[in-house]
Design an enzyme around this catalytic site. Structure first.
Site, PDB file in Angstrom:
ATOM      1  N   LYS A  48      -9.808  28.750  -6.838  1.00 41.84           N
ATOM      2  CA  LYS A  48      -8.547  27.949  -7.654  1.00 41.84           C
ATOM      3  C   LYS A  48      -8.891  27.415  -8.998  1.00 41.84           C
ATOM      4  O   LYS A  48      -7.885  26.870  -9.385  1.00 41.84           O
ATOM      5  CB  LYS A  48      -8.527  26.711  -6.826  1.00 41.84           C
ATOM      6  CG  LYS A  48      -8.526  27.339  -4.886  1.00 41.84           C
ATOM      7  CD  LYS A  48      -6.816  28.631  -5.525  1.00 41.84           C
ATOM      8  CE  LYS A  48      -6.812  29.141  -3.443  1.00 41.84           C
ATOM      9  NZ  LYS A  48      -6.226  29.692  -3.723  1.00 41.84           N
TER      10      LYS A  48
HETATM   11  C1  LIG Z   1     -11.818  31.401  -0.825  1.00 42.48           C
HETATM   12  C2  LIG Z   1     -10.552  31.820  -0.527  1.00 42.48           C
HETATM   13  N1  LIG Z   1     -10.357  33.464  -0.764  1.00 42.48           N
HETATM   14  C3  LIG Z   1      -9.105  34.284  -0.501  1.00 42.48           C
HETATM   15  C4  LIG Z   1      -7.878  33.295  -0.615  1.00 42.48           C
HETATM   16  C5  LIG Z   1      -6.999  33.966  -0.856  1.00 42.48           C
HETATM   17  O1  LIG Z   1      -6.336  34.115  -2.061  1.00 42.48           O
HETATM   18  P1  LIG Z   1      -4.811  34.619  -2.132  1.00 42.48           P
HETATM   19  O2  LIG Z   1      -4.176  33.425  -1.557  1.00 42.48           O
HETATM   20  O3  LIG Z   1      -4.102  34.209  -4.003  1.00 42.48           O
HETATM   21  O4  LIG Z   1      -4.675  35.419  -1.767  1.00 42.48           O
HETATM   22  C6  LIG Z   1      -7.919  31.733  -0.388  1.00 42.48           C
HETATM   23  C7  LIG Z   1      -7.144  31.096  -0.368  1.00 42.48           C
HETATM   24  O5  LIG Z   1      -5.873  31.236  -1.652  1.00 42.48           O
HETATM   25  C8  LIG Z   1      -9.650  31.708  -0.607  1.00 42.48           C
HETATM   26  O6  LIG Z   1      -9.719  30.069  -1.076  1.00 42.48           O
HETATM   27  N1  LIG Z   2      -6.175  29.297   0.497  1.00 40.11           N
HETATM   28  C1  LIG Z   2      -5.564  28.654  -0.390  1.00 40.11           C
HETATM   29  C2  LIG Z   2      -3.423  28.355   0.169  1.00 40.11           C
HETATM   30  C3  LIG Z   2      -3.143  28.376  -0.504  1.00 40.11           C
HETATM   31  O1  LIG Z   2      -2.715  29.464  -2.039  1.00 40.11           O
HETATM   32  P1  LIG Z   2      -2.248  29.161  -3.221  1.00 40.11           P
HETATM   33  O2  LIG Z   2      -3.235  30.048  -3.793  1.00 40.11           O
HETATM   34  O3  LIG Z   2      -1.100  29.593  -3.266  1.00 40.11           O
HETATM   35  O4  LIG Z   2      -1.854  27.915  -4.016  1.00 40.11           O
HETATM   36  C4  LIG Z   2      -5.873  27.310  -0.321  1.00 40.11           C
HETATM   37  O5  LIG Z   2      -6.732  27.199  -0.325  1.00 40.11           O
HETATM   38  O6  LIG Z   2      -5.016  25.950  -0.759  1.00 40.11           O
END
Ligand SMILES: Cc1ncc(COP(=O)(O)O)c(C=O)c1O
Ligand SMILES: N[C@@H](CCOP(=O)(O)O)C(=O)O
Length: 562
Positions: free
Chosen positions: A122
């Site tokens: 993120k």
């Molecule tokens: C460590 C981790 N892997 C994978 C994901 C999944 O990613 P996305 O929600 O963009 O599908 C998340 C949260 O979103 C995460 O925090």
């Molecule tokens: N896995 C995410 C959930 C939120 O997802 P987002 O990519 O829409 O912000 C988290 O770790 O918070």
């Protein structure tokens, strides 16, 4: 769309077209009709992109990609470059998102996305988004003082990683308050400590006694609420915010170039990206990269036992609750010993414990646009038809708990994507197995083997299955490593504690050591109090924060930003 025309405008996935600019959609987050913003056009790559971009640094590549979406008339080139450079200067590696090789024979590579301030993917988007918010606010607030200054109230939901990345991207920034809701007790201890030990006055954590989906629903309800929207300018940090997706496109290209620049890549080989998936934001960025022209043969969705997306790709049904005993690839969906909370199963990969994936709505729009419009329709008609289908599906999801698409939509979805579901047991097995691989990546670590976090392990487990369908030497798999193992001690310890010489202390980076012992600040909110309870809390806290800032003379426009 060229980088020197005016910026393109944005549409809502539910049919609205508001003629909004990039700045508008970044600051607004969610469309007024409840839909998600998408660009009017997906830009194609410049003809010489492959040779021109092949050896660029991560930041220069980000600049080239963002410039296809943002014109200098909105953000002058020098400013965009500076925002990007500032955003990625906080990463611990020069490459920002390096790609390492896990298995030379089987062409398995890992795109490491955890070298930013909070050790999760993120950071790539949220360092950028934090600086973007700041840039727009400085521009809008020039010469303004006190209550005339525009103030952003950022609202986010997290299953652990978005929250800390947003907080680190926004802490201490002027004219911004950030409120992050997380499901109480359901994020990892390190994730909780990362969020709640930040003491900046503009950071507010709210623990909700529910699930991530409850938090995400509260976010959407607040964005739809006319009352708070009249008094507060709300902004989103979740991947509903278009800038999050945009920023995540860069690393697909960067990883592709790292691979083709390496000696292991033979011209003509194909590339598959495998993405641990929850809210569908990360893989959606891969979809945009593919649609722009990045040669990636397939995008493989890797879910944990919360497998709504995997079930969709197997059946065409997008349903919140699995039917007990329903057959799924890799096993049966059943209760097992763990808790089911409102349809969400608590797994060893908690950041992906998500029932409904918010960005899937964006893909649905593109699928409907492609499948349901005829060539004789005008672009406006085609957009309206796609929006209408998405609206109907989403209404059905709300009223019936699910919807069913026809075969043509599923076939279109399967052209670009495949899916895999990975159990907790397989996650642990994969962490253990990869630890024993004598890989080039392992040689670079200070531990005896390469240690995957549980989310990244889901990506590798799915890769091993994808390899059976699309084997080496012609295919290379790039699995996205979405978090550092230190954030998820429970799974890593469970998998490796019997291994000779393994100690979790060796995994823990110095930045995270001792974090759990620091003082914390956090509010609690009852799910039963609903989003209105959160609204009361947000309004009260923003008011108190602004009053304190005024007393301290921090709203006079003269103080520089952190
Ligand atoms: C460590 C981790 N892997 C994978 C994901 C999944 O990613 P996305 O929600 O963009 O599908 C998340 C949260 O979103 C995460 O925090
Ligand atoms: N896995 C995410 C959930 C939120 O997802 P987002 O990519 O829409 O912000 C988290 O770790 O918070």
């Amino acid at each position: 769309m060229s980088s020197h025309t005016v910026s393109q405008r944005y549409l809502s996935t539910r049919g609205g077209s508001y003629d909004l600019s990039f700045e508008d959609v970044v600051l607004k987050g969610l469309a007024s009709d409840g839909g998600l913003f998408i660009p009017e056009e997906i830009p194609s790559l410049p003809e010489d992109w492959a040779s021109k971009w092949q050896h660029l640094s991560f930041s220069d590549l980000a600049y080239e990609i963002f410039s296809l979406f943002i014109s200098p008339s909105e953000i002058p080139s020098e400013d965009l470059r500076n925002i990007i450079l500032r955003s990625y200067s906080t990463f611990r590696t020069k490459e920002v998102t390096p790609t390492v090789t896990l298995d030379t024979e089987r062409n398995i590579h890992l795109l490491e996305l955890f070298h930013g301030p909070t050790f999760a993917f993120k950071d790539v988007a949220l360092q950028f988004l934090g600086n973007l918010f700041e840039y727009f606010l400085v521009r809008r607030n020039q010469g303004k003082v006190g209550r005339d200054r525009e103030h952003l109230t950022v609202i986010g939901a997290t299953s652990g990683d978005t929250g800390s990345a947003a907080i680190y991207g926004l802490r201490g920034k002027k004219d911004v308050s950030v409120f992050i809701m997380h499901p109480d007790g359901k994020v990892s201890p390190v994730q909780e400590a990362q969020m709640t030990t930040v003491m900046d006055a503009n950071v507010h954590n709210i623990a909700v006694d529910g699930t991530f989906d409850d938090c995400q629903d509260f976010v959407k309800a607040l964005f739809a609420d006319p009352e708070i929207n009249k008094t507060h300018r709300l902004a989103a940090v979740n991947s509903i915010n278009w800038a999050r997706i945009l920023a995540q496109i860069t690393y697909y290209f960067y990883s592709y170039f790292t691979l083709i620049n390496s000696s292991s890549f033979v011209s003509g080989a194909t590339v598959r990206f495998v993405v641990p998936t929850g809210n569908f934001g990360d893989i959606l960025a891969g979809y945009f990269a593919k649609r722009m022209g990045l040669p990636s043969e397939k995008l493989v969705i890797a879910t944990n036992e919360n497998d709504i997306l995997h079930r969709f790709w197997k059946t065409g049904k997008y349903e919140k609750k699995p039917v007990h005993g329903q057959e799924a690839e890799g096993g049966f969906v059943e209760d097992g010993a763990k808790a089911h909370v409102d349809g969400v199963k608590e797994t060893l990969s908690p950041a992906m414990d998500i029932l409904v994936s918010s960005n899937f709505e964006r893909l649905l729009w593109y699928l409907a646009y492609r499948v349901y419009s005829s060539d004789s329709d005008s672009v406006q008609q085609r957009r309206a038809t796609a929006g209408e289908h998405v609206r109907n599906w989403l209404n059905e999801l709300k009223s019936e708990g699910g919807f069913h698409v026809d075969e043509s939509i599923l076939a279109a979805a399967s052209e670009d994507f495949e899916s895999e579901r990975v159990s907790d047991e397989e996650t642990l097995r994969t962490i253990k197995e990869v630890y024993s691989w004598p890989s080039p990546a392992a040689k670079k670590t200070s531990t005896n083997g390469y240690i995957l976090d549980p989310h990244s392990a889901i990506g590798i487990a799915a890769t091993l299955r994808s390899i059976e369908r699309s084997p080496p030497p012609t295919t290379h798999h790039i699995a996205l490593a979405t978090a550092h193992p230190a954030k998820f001690s429970r799974a890593v310890d469970m998998a490796l504690n019997a291994e000779k010489g393994f100690s979790f202390d060796k995994v823990l980076p110095e930045e995270l050591a001792g974090l759990e012992d620091k003082p914390r600040r956090l509010n609690k909110c009852k799910k039963a109090d609903g989003w209105e309870g959160v609204r009361r809390m947000v309004i009260g806290e923003v008011e108190a924060e602004l009053a304190a800032a005024e007393r301290a003379g921090r709203r006079n426009g003269s103080q520089s930003h952190s």
